[in-house]
Write a protein that holds these residues in place. Structure first.
Motif: not given
Length: 449
Positions: A87-116
């Protein structure tokens, strides 16, 4: 404080070391970086999240930091990580971010960024954001009045990603019974819906928005329930995703695991037969099974072997003009379709290969010959300086000497968890377990657990 960014964004225990205050400041730093990089007075950010409990808190804080620097925010809601990349590409935004810790336990979390363009940030880009975070936050000029950013609910955009996924294959799945384990994660609604749209009869497991149970004895890291259900339901195959659905593990009709290595090989040979495997080559990591690499070679497919991690796989794909690569864990990239590992998309490509070949998944997986491989994740009190510990080095050296040119030993620290991963590969599985156990014991003795 150590380096802010790890191997896959900023990770930590939510509300302890990954606090809303940190997320707010990270929003300021990232917003300022992309504002300068783009030259836009009001850059646009798309934010997605998985189902875990702390997602709402961190989303609010991150969005607050971004809007405080003048960026507009599109909140996508619960969506797989690769959906944000798309959706970064489809919506033509400047950048994106995902809030997730992937396969880690529920108490963990993370923030990773994407380019446009939908790519994860390079080390250099993360370093620049980290420098802003550490050195400039107090002096950054914040806009006022109409210069402040706004937040818009764009959960409707998830439908675009669903349509993209359904259109990524050219065949339908009518007549197939498929079990999908969503792991109570980001694919809980989307994965079953896309499979049904393509005509499959779907049996969905752990398909609720239940962030308290994300990855708990389910999903791609715990496929045991999926294995039993595939056999009990007489299904043609099963697939399992992790919390943010960027991975897949499959199960054949007999309930046997088909891991990322086998999926890459099946899809590579299918693409080669169709004349669609660019340069007849794939990218895999040092953890990929030597037998799988040998199988590909026997069929005229070469393998570029990279360091462990999807960023290195992606780097090889882009540099060598390849379309397929990934990891044994099921993090697989079809670069001609998406810019990051995509578990649901990979599932569709695998199922299409099954349908178009006219064979069962067990037959396709049976073409991939593997050497025994033993992996143990050793939980430690600290990962610091593990490579300098003489006892650990001696245990590794003994194992390497015994295996010689008939196998290999790989030991590395996890980039996201307090783990040292020990893997050995060779002809005798029993002896491999003894060698890995000896190395693991040395690690525990030196580093605690």
């Amino acid at each position: 404080m150590g380096r802010l960014f790890g191997t896959d964004g900023v990770r930590g225990v939510a509300n302890q070391n990954l606090t809303p205050e940190l997320a707010f400041q990270l929003g300021l730093a990232a917003g300022y970086y992309f504002k300068k990089r783009s030259g836009l007075a009001k850059p646009q950010f798309a934010i997605g999240k998985d189902t875990r409990i702390s997602g709402d808190m961190l989303e609010a804080a991150l969005a607050c930091g971004l809007t405080a620097i003048g960026a507009d925010v599109f909140e996508l809601g619960v969506i797989p990580t690769p959906g944000v990349a798309y959706l970064c590409r489809s919506l033509k935004v400047t950048a994106g971010a995902m809030i997730s810790a992937s396969h880690n336990p529920v108490e963990d979390n993370g923030i990773k960024f994407f380019t446009g363009e939908g790519f994860k940030l390079t080390d250099e880009m993360e370093d620049e954001i980290e420098a802003i975070f550490r050195e400039q936050l107090e002096t950054i000029e914040r806009p006022t009045g109409v210069g402040v950013g706004q937040i818009t609910d764009r959960s409707d955009a998830v439908a675009r990603y669903e349509e993209f996924l359904a259109g990524s294959v050219e065949t339908r799945f009518d007549g197939l019974r498929i079990v999908v384990d969503c792991g109570y994660g980001a694919s809980f609604a989307l994965a079953p819906k896309v499979l049904e749209k393509l005509g499959a009869e779907v049996i969905a497991l752990h398909d609720r928005d239940n962030g308290a149970r994300i990855n708990v004895k389910c999903g791609s890291t715990h496929p045991e329930i999926l294995q039993r259900e595939v056999v009990a339901a007489g299904a043609h195959l099963g697939v399992a995703h992790d919390g943010d659905a960027d991975r897949i593990i499959a199960v054949d009709e007999r309930g046997e695991i088909v891991d990322g290595d086998a999926i890459i090989a099946i899809c590579a040979l299918h693409l080669k037969a169709a004349g669609k495997l660019k340069n007849n080559k794939v990218a895999v990591t040092v953890y990929s099974n030597l037998g799988m690499i040998q199988t590909l070679k026997e069929h005229g497919v070469a393998a570029a072997v990279t360091a462990n991690g999807d960023r290195y796989v992606l780097e090889a794909l882009r540099e060598q003009d390849l379309v397929l690569g990934g990891e044994q864990s099921g993090h697989i990239i079809f670069l001609d379709k998406n810019t990051t590992g995509d578990g649901v998309l990979t599932a569709l490509q695998l199922i299409a290969a099954v349908v178009e070949s006219g064979k069962r998944l067990s037959e396709l997986a049976g073409q991939v010959h593997k050497f025994p491989q033993v992996l143990e994740n050793v939980r430690v009190g600290t990962k610091e300086g593990w490579q300098e510990r003489a006892a650990i080095g001696a245990a590794i050296a003994r194992a390497e000497a015994e295996l010689g040119d008939q196998g290999r030993v790989l030991v590395r620290a996890s980039g996201t968890e307090p783990l040292i991963r020990v893997m050995a590969e060779g002809p005798d599985e029993g002896r491999l377990r003894e060698l890995v156990g000896a190395i693991a014991a040395a690690i525990r003795g030196e580093l605690g657990g």
